[in-house]
Design a protein around this motif. Sequence first.
Motif, PDB file in Angstrom:
ATOM      1  N   LEU A   1       0.792  -1.197   0.034  1.00  0.00           N
ATOM      2  CA  LEU A   1       0.047  -0.029   0.084  1.00  0.00           C
ATOM      3  C   LEU A   1       0.903   1.317   0.041  1.00  0.00           C
ATOM      4  O   LEU A   1       1.960   1.391   0.650  1.00  0.00           O
ATOM      5  CB  LEU A   1      -0.820   0.077   1.272  1.00  0.00           C
TER       6      LEU A   1
ATOM      7  N   ARG B   1       0.674   5.423   0.322  1.00  0.00           N
ATOM      8  CA  ARG B   1      -0.477   6.459   0.679  1.00  0.00           C
ATOM      9  C   ARG B   1       0.080   7.848  -0.340  1.00  0.00           C
ATOM     10  O   ARG B   1       1.072   7.947  -0.967  1.00  0.00           O
ATOM     11  CB  ARG B   1      -0.295   7.049   1.992  1.00  0.00           C
TER      12      ARG B   1
ATOM     13  N   ASN C   1      -6.500   9.170  -1.500  1.00  0.00           N
ATOM     14  CA  ASN C   1      -6.440   7.777  -1.655  1.00  0.00           C
ATOM     15  C   ASN C   1      -5.077   6.973  -1.197  1.00  0.00           C
ATOM     16  O   ASN C   1      -4.139   7.496  -1.009  1.00  0.00           O
ATOM     17  CB  ASN C   1      -6.773   7.553  -3.154  1.00  0.00           C
ATOM     18  N   VAL C   2      -5.478   5.674  -1.193  1.00  0.00           N
ATOM     19  CA  VAL C   2      -4.044   4.791  -0.843  1.00  0.00           C
ATOM     20  C   VAL C   2      -4.041   3.921  -2.286  1.00  0.00           C
ATOM     21  O   VAL C   2      -5.143   3.177  -2.536  1.00  0.00           O
ATOM     22  CB  VAL C   2      -4.426   4.104   0.369  1.00  0.00           C
TER      23      VAL C   2
ATOM     24  N   GLN D   1      -7.057   2.260  -6.676  1.00  0.00           N
ATOM     25  CA  GLN D   1      -6.669   3.157  -5.679  1.00  0.00           C
ATOM     26  C   GLN D   1      -7.990   3.289  -4.591  1.00  0.00           C
ATOM     27  O   GLN D   1      -9.063   3.196  -5.173  1.00  0.00           O
ATOM     28  CB  GLN D   1      -6.910   4.669  -6.567  1.00  0.00           C
TER      29      GLN D   1
ATOM     30  N   PRO E   1      -4.381  10.675   3.228  1.00  0.00           N
ATOM     31  CA  PRO E   1      -3.646   9.725   4.439  1.00  0.00           C
ATOM     32  C   PRO E   1      -2.291  10.472   4.366  1.00  0.00           C
ATOM     33  O   PRO E   1      -1.676  10.867   3.727  1.00  0.00           O
ATOM     34  CB  PRO E   1      -3.736   8.372   3.832  1.00  0.00           C
TER      35      PRO E   1
ATOM     36  N   VAL F   1       0.430   4.758   6.977  1.00  0.00           N
ATOM     37  CA  VAL F   1      -0.226   3.445   6.770  1.00  0.00           C
ATOM     38  C   VAL F   1       0.412   2.773   7.508  1.00  0.00           C
ATOM     39  O   VAL F   1       1.703   2.425   7.681  1.00  0.00           O
ATOM     40  CB  VAL F   1      -0.254   3.153   5.342  1.00  0.00           C
TER      41      VAL F   1
ATOM     42  N   ALA G   1      -4.950   3.240   7.743  1.00  0.00           N
ATOM     43  CA  ALA G   1      -4.501   4.719   7.347  1.00  0.00           C
ATOM     44  C   ALA G   1      -5.083   5.740   8.003  1.00  0.00           C
ATOM     45  O   ALA G   1      -6.331   5.492   8.418  1.00  0.00           O
ATOM     46  CB  ALA G   1      -5.069   4.716   5.639  1.00  0.00           C
TER      47      ALA G   1
END
Length: 167
Positions: free
Chosen positions: A5, A7, A13-14, A27, A34, A37, A48
């Motif tokens: 993941l 950020r 979004n992540v 996404q 964020p 994470v 997050a």
Amino acid sequence: FRRVLFRSRQGRNVAVVDLSRFRVRKQIALDAAPALVVAHPAKPIAYALAPANGTVYELDAATLAVSRRMRAGNIAVEMRLAADGKALWILYRDPPALVEAPLDSLKATRRIRLNSAADGFDLSADGRAAVACRQDKTIVLAELDAARVERTIAWDRSPEFARFRTD
């Protein structure tokens, strides 16, 4: 297959990246940008933190979606996984507090109230927290199990962060 993941501070979004193909799989949209994470210690889940709205999002790696969320304040600073891996501790600036959120419920349980807005914190292996407060030039030492401040140390300078060392 492996995923990671990422950020995005610019976006809200992540990104989930498939490391076997080096491609973005999806996404995951959040309500705010964020800043951090943290991976679950045993499950395919990540958390997050979006400081601007004080929200922690649980991200499910199987569904590639937000599965739960929690908010225990208006503005967050950072979060850390407890030494036993069973809870997150989140530092809030508004209202000033260190808040525990067990991973099984993801609901705020213990709350350690602080006298002023804090800028960073760390957790020790023996269940304590050190919180740096630039505003009033203090380091706050807290006992997590009792959810109480043990001691406040005044400094002549403004501490930006606090860290426990193993040595």
